[in-house]
Design a protein around this motif. Structure first.
Motif, PDB file in Angstrom:
ATOM      1  N   ILE A 146       0.881  -1.177   0.000  1.00 59.95           N
ATOM      2  CA  ILE A 146       0.000   0.000   0.000  1.00 59.95           C
ATOM      3  C   ILE A 146       0.914   1.222   0.000  1.00 59.95           C
ATOM      4  CG2 ILE A 146      -1.675   1.325   1.379  1.00 59.95           C
ATOM      5  CD1 ILE A 146      -2.769  -1.415   2.373  1.00 59.95           C
ATOM      6  N   ASP A 147       0.720   2.124  -0.955  1.00 65.22           N
ATOM      7  CA  ASP A 147       1.640   3.247  -1.113  1.00 65.22           C
ATOM      8  C   ASP A 147       1.305   4.358  -0.118  1.00 65.22           C
ATOM      9  OD1 ASP A 147       2.957   5.591  -1.992  1.00 65.22           O
ATOM     10  OD2 ASP A 147       3.309   4.612  -3.917  1.00 65.22           O
ATOM     11  N   LEU A 148       2.269   4.649   0.757  1.00 66.87           N
ATOM     12  CA  LEU A 148       2.008   5.627   1.820  1.00 66.87           C
ATOM     13  C   LEU A 148       1.844   7.040   1.275  1.00 66.87           C
ATOM     14  CD1 LEU A 148       4.422   4.498   4.680  1.00 66.87           C
ATOM     15  CD2 LEU A 148       2.135   3.695   4.138  1.00 66.87           C
ATOM     16  N   CYS A 149       2.338   7.290   0.065  1.00 66.58           N
ATOM     17  CA  CYS A 149       2.185   8.639  -0.483  1.00 66.58           C
ATOM     18  C   CYS A 149       0.924   8.728  -1.329  1.00 66.58           C
ATOM     19  CB  CYS A 149       3.399   9.016  -1.314  1.00 66.58           C
ATOM     20  SG  CYS A 149       4.798   9.402  -0.257  1.00 66.58           S
ATOM     21  N   SER A 150       0.873   7.931  -2.406  1.00 71.07           N
ATOM     22  CA  SER A 150      -0.248   8.122  -3.342  1.00 71.07           C
ATOM     23  C   SER A 150      -1.583   7.613  -2.789  1.00 71.07           C
ATOM     24  CB  SER A 150       0.066   7.464  -4.689  1.00 71.07           C
ATOM     25  OG  SER A 150       0.164   6.084  -4.510  1.00 71.07           O
ATOM     26  N   GLN A 151      -1.559   6.723  -1.811  1.00 69.79           N
ATOM     27  CA  GLN A 151      -2.830   6.201  -1.297  1.00 69.79           C
ATOM     28  C   GLN A 151      -3.166   6.733   0.105  1.00 69.79           C
ATOM     29  OE1 GLN A 151      -1.843   1.920  -2.086  1.00 69.79           O
ATOM     30  NE2 GLN A 151      -3.782   1.951  -3.191  1.00 69.79           N
ATOM     31  N   ALA A 152      -2.405   7.749   0.533  1.00 69.75           N
ATOM     32  CA  ALA A 152      -2.571   8.229   1.917  1.00 69.75           C
ATOM     33  C   ALA A 152      -3.985   8.707   2.232  1.00 69.75           C
ATOM     34  CB  ALA A 152      -1.578   9.353   2.193  1.00 69.75           C
ATOM     35  N   ASP A 153      -4.635   9.351   1.264  1.00 69.04           N
ATOM     36  CA  ASP A 153      -5.957   9.920   1.575  1.00 69.04           C
ATOM     37  C   ASP A 153      -7.110   8.990   1.228  1.00 69.04           C
ATOM     38  OD1 ASP A 153      -5.023  12.282   2.747  1.00 69.04           O
ATOM     39  OD2 ASP A 153      -4.432  12.977   0.748  1.00 69.04           O
ATOM     40  N   GLY A 169      12.207  16.847  17.692  1.00 68.49           N
ATOM     41  CA  GLY A 169      11.569  15.801  18.515  1.00 68.49           C
ATOM     42  C   GLY A 169      10.704  14.862  17.685  1.00 68.49           C
ATOM     43  N   PHE A 170      11.127  14.600  16.446  1.00 63.84           N
ATOM     44  CA  PHE A 170      10.406  13.685  15.534  1.00 63.84           C
ATOM     45  C   PHE A 170       8.964  14.158  15.288  1.00 63.84           C
ATOM     46  CE2 PHE A 170      13.306  10.772  18.070  1.00 63.84           C
ATOM     47  CZ  PHE A 170      14.312  10.774  17.118  1.00 63.84           C
ATOM     48  N   GLN A 171       8.781  15.462  15.227  1.00 61.45           N
ATOM     49  CA  GLN A 171       7.448  16.007  14.973  1.00 61.45           C
ATOM     50  C   GLN A 171       7.309  16.316  13.490  1.00 61.45           C
ATOM     51  OE1 GLN A 171       4.693  16.395  16.822  1.00 61.45           O
ATOM     52  NE2 GLN A 171       5.908  15.283  18.333  1.00 61.45           N
ATOM     53  N   PRO A 172       6.448  15.608  12.770  1.00 60.62           N
ATOM     54  CA  PRO A 172       6.288  15.939  11.349  1.00 60.62           C
ATOM     55  C   PRO A 172       5.556  17.286  11.199  1.00 60.62           C
ATOM     56  CG  PRO A 172       4.824  14.132  11.966  1.00 60.62           C
ATOM     57  CD  PRO A 172       5.631  14.479  13.195  1.00 60.62           C
ATOM     58  N   PRO A 173       5.876  18.050  10.147  1.00 59.70           N
ATOM     59  CA  PRO A 173       5.160  19.319   9.952  1.00 59.70           C
ATOM     60  C   PRO A 173       3.693  19.070   9.594  1.00 59.70           C
ATOM     61  CG  PRO A 173       6.642  18.845   8.105  1.00 59.70           C
ATOM     62  CD  PRO A 173       6.892  17.792   9.132  1.00 59.70           C
ATOM     63  N   ALA A 174       2.872  20.096   9.692  1.00 54.95           N
ATOM     64  CA  ALA A 174       1.434  19.945   9.440  1.00 54.95           C
ATOM     65  C   ALA A 174       1.162  19.444   8.019  1.00 54.95           C
ATOM     66  CB  ALA A 174       0.741  21.275   9.677  1.00 54.95           C
ATOM     67  N   TRP A 175       2.052  19.797   7.074  1.00 51.80           N
ATOM     68  CA  TRP A 175       1.821  19.418   5.671  1.00 51.80           C
ATOM     69  C   TRP A 175       2.404  18.034   5.330  1.00 51.80           C
ATOM     70  CZ3 TRP A 175       6.546  18.457   3.647  1.00 51.80           C
ATOM     71  CH2 TRP A 175       7.631  19.126   4.198  1.00 51.80           C
ATOM     72  N   ALA A 176       2.935  17.329   6.332  1.00 53.79           N
ATOM     73  CA  ALA A 176       3.661  16.067   6.058  1.00 53.79           C
ATOM     74  C   ALA A 176       2.785  15.027   5.363  1.00 53.79           C
ATOM     75  CB  ALA A 176       4.169  15.495   7.372  1.00 53.79           C
ATOM     76  N   CYS A 177       3.400  14.306   4.438  1.00 55.94           N
ATOM     77  CA  CYS A 177       2.686  13.197   3.788  1.00 55.94           C
ATOM     78  C   CYS A 177       2.779  11.967   4.699  1.00 55.94           C
ATOM     79  CB  CYS A 177       3.290  12.886   2.422  1.00 55.94           C
ATOM     80  SG  CYS A 177       4.956  12.226   2.539  1.00 55.94           S
ATOM     81  N   THR A 227       4.302   9.172   4.343  1.00 58.69           N
ATOM     82  CA  THR A 227       5.652   8.594   4.478  1.00 58.69           C
ATOM     83  C   THR A 227       6.447   9.368   5.531  1.00 58.69           C
ATOM     84  OG1 THR A 227       5.600   7.994   2.146  1.00 58.69           O
ATOM     85  CG2 THR A 227       7.753   7.945   3.196  1.00 58.69           C
ATOM     86  N   HIS A 228       6.299  10.674   5.473  1.00 57.18           N
ATOM     87  CA  HIS A 228       6.976  11.556   6.433  1.00 57.18           C
ATOM     88  C   HIS A 228       6.543  11.206   7.874  1.00 57.18           C
ATOM     89  CE1 HIS A 228       8.593  15.962   6.430  1.00 57.18           C
ATOM     90  NE2 HIS A 228       8.976  15.349   7.507  1.00 57.18           N
ATOM     91  N   ILE A 229       5.223  11.068   8.057  1.00 57.98           N
ATOM     92  CA  ILE A 229       4.685  10.732   9.383  1.00 57.98           C
ATOM     93  C   ILE A 229       5.225   9.364   9.821  1.00 57.98           C
ATOM     94  CG2 ILE A 229       2.550  10.206  10.682  1.00 57.98           C
ATOM     95  CD1 ILE A 229       1.107  12.197   8.782  1.00 57.98           C
ATOM     96  N   ALA A 230       5.213   8.425   8.873  1.00 58.73           N
ATOM     97  CA  ALA A 230       5.662   7.064   9.204  1.00 58.73           C
ATOM     98  C   ALA A 230       7.151   7.050   9.528  1.00 58.73           C
ATOM     99  CB  ALA A 230       5.365   6.123   8.042  1.00 58.73           C
ATOM    100  N   LEU A 231       7.951   7.828   8.792  1.00 60.74           N
ATOM    101  CA  LEU A 231       9.391   7.863   9.058  1.00 60.74           C
ATOM    102  C   LEU A 231       9.661   8.407  10.463  1.00 60.74           C
ATOM    103  CD1 LEU A 231      12.404   7.678   8.258  1.00 60.74           C
ATOM    104  CD2 LEU A 231      12.201   9.976   7.317  1.00 60.74           C
ATOM    105  N   PHE A 232       9.009   9.507  10.806  1.00 58.82           N
ATOM    106  CA  PHE A 232       9.275  10.106  12.111  1.00 58.82           C
ATOM    107  C   PHE A 232       8.780   9.195  13.246  1.00 58.82           C
ATOM    108  CE2 PHE A 232      10.099  14.879  11.110  1.00 58.82           C
ATOM    109  CZ  PHE A 232      11.011  14.497  10.137  1.00 58.82           C
TER     110      PHE A 232
END
Ligand SMILES: [Fe+2]
Ligand SMILES: [Fe+2]
Length: 243
Positions: free
Chosen positions: A27-34, A192-200, A202-207
């Motif tokens: 499941i693609d964390l970027c293209s299928q995120a929404d 502190g591993f906080q993703p920005p508000a606009w994070a996709c 993958t970004h959230i999962a990485l942090f």
């Protein structure tokens, strides 16, 4: 528990272990995120029930069983546990995190330049830690394990390249220090591993993965520095005093 009507992004944000399961199912964390989980699964012809079942399993595993007091384990059992739980985790997680960081740095470093540093630091951590756990598994742990088993027979074994277990232990502790230092730097540059508000996703999962890695490393280093190594040094002193 996650539900099939939640989006992939929502599930990852609230269940840190979900990203790994999604990646396993492609499941693609970027293209299928929404997309809802239902829809993402339908597109890949996956059974949503099967994915939900794996998500539930991962959550149960995270809660873990009753904690075992490491001080009650023999040196040998302690080593087995460190290798099975923590070395295995390093081998699985660092390539996964490094791959996500690489993808993100290529796509998003214009908006978040620190992602380039995250990528570089993870590469450094992967190289260092892979070499480190290999040294433990191939040299130090067999030595300690042999000391534990054959304590009455022969000690020290003739084939080792160090005189006392304290030598490699001190080297391993220095390496723990530098791994901790890299992880502290990762924490610092990601606020502190906080993703920005606009994070996709993958970004959230990485942090989330980095934060989990930090916790695992803490436990891994504690078991070695504070439990295994002092026990081995103590056992060595005892064996030497027997002459
Ligand atoms: Fe280790
Ligand atoms: Fe170690």
């Amino acid at each position: 528990m996650p539900t099939s009507t939640q989006s992939v992004r929502e599930i990852i944000a609230t269940h840190p272990s979900a990203a790994k399961i999604f990646q396993r199912f492609d499941i693609d964390l970027c293209s299928q995120a929404d997309e809802t989980l239902d829809r993402a699964c339908a597109e890949l012809q996956l059974s949503v029930d099967q994915v939900l079942e794996k998500l539930a399993d991962a959550e149960t595993q995270e809660l873990g069983g009753p904690p075992v007091d490491p001080a009650s384990l023999s040196i040998d059992r302690l080593i087995q546990q460190i290798v099975r739980v923590h070395h295995q985790y390093v081998r699985q997680e660092l390539p996964r995190l490094a791959e996500m960081a690489q993808k993100l740095a290529a796509k998003r470093s214009d908006r978040a330049p620190e992602l380039k540093n995250v990528e570089e630091l993870l590469e450094e951590l992967r190289t260092d830690m892979f070499a480190h756990i290999q040294k433990e598994e191939q040299v130090l742990f067999p030595f300690m394990s042999q000391m534990d088993h054959d304590s009455i027979i022969v000690y020290p074994p003739a084939h080792t390249c160090f005189r006392s277990v304290a030598q490699p232990v001190s080297k391993m502790m220095q390496e723990h220090e530098s791994a901790n230092h890299i992880v502290a730097e990762l924490r610092r540059i990601t606020l502190g591993f906080q993703p920005p508000a606009w994070a996709c996703a993958t970004h959230i999962a990485l942090f989330a993965g980095l934060s989990e890695f930090e916790a695992d490393l803490k436990q891994h280093v504690h078991l070695e520095n504070d439990v295994l190594f002092p026990r081995a040094i103590e056992l060595e002193a005892e064996l030497n005093s027997r002459g």
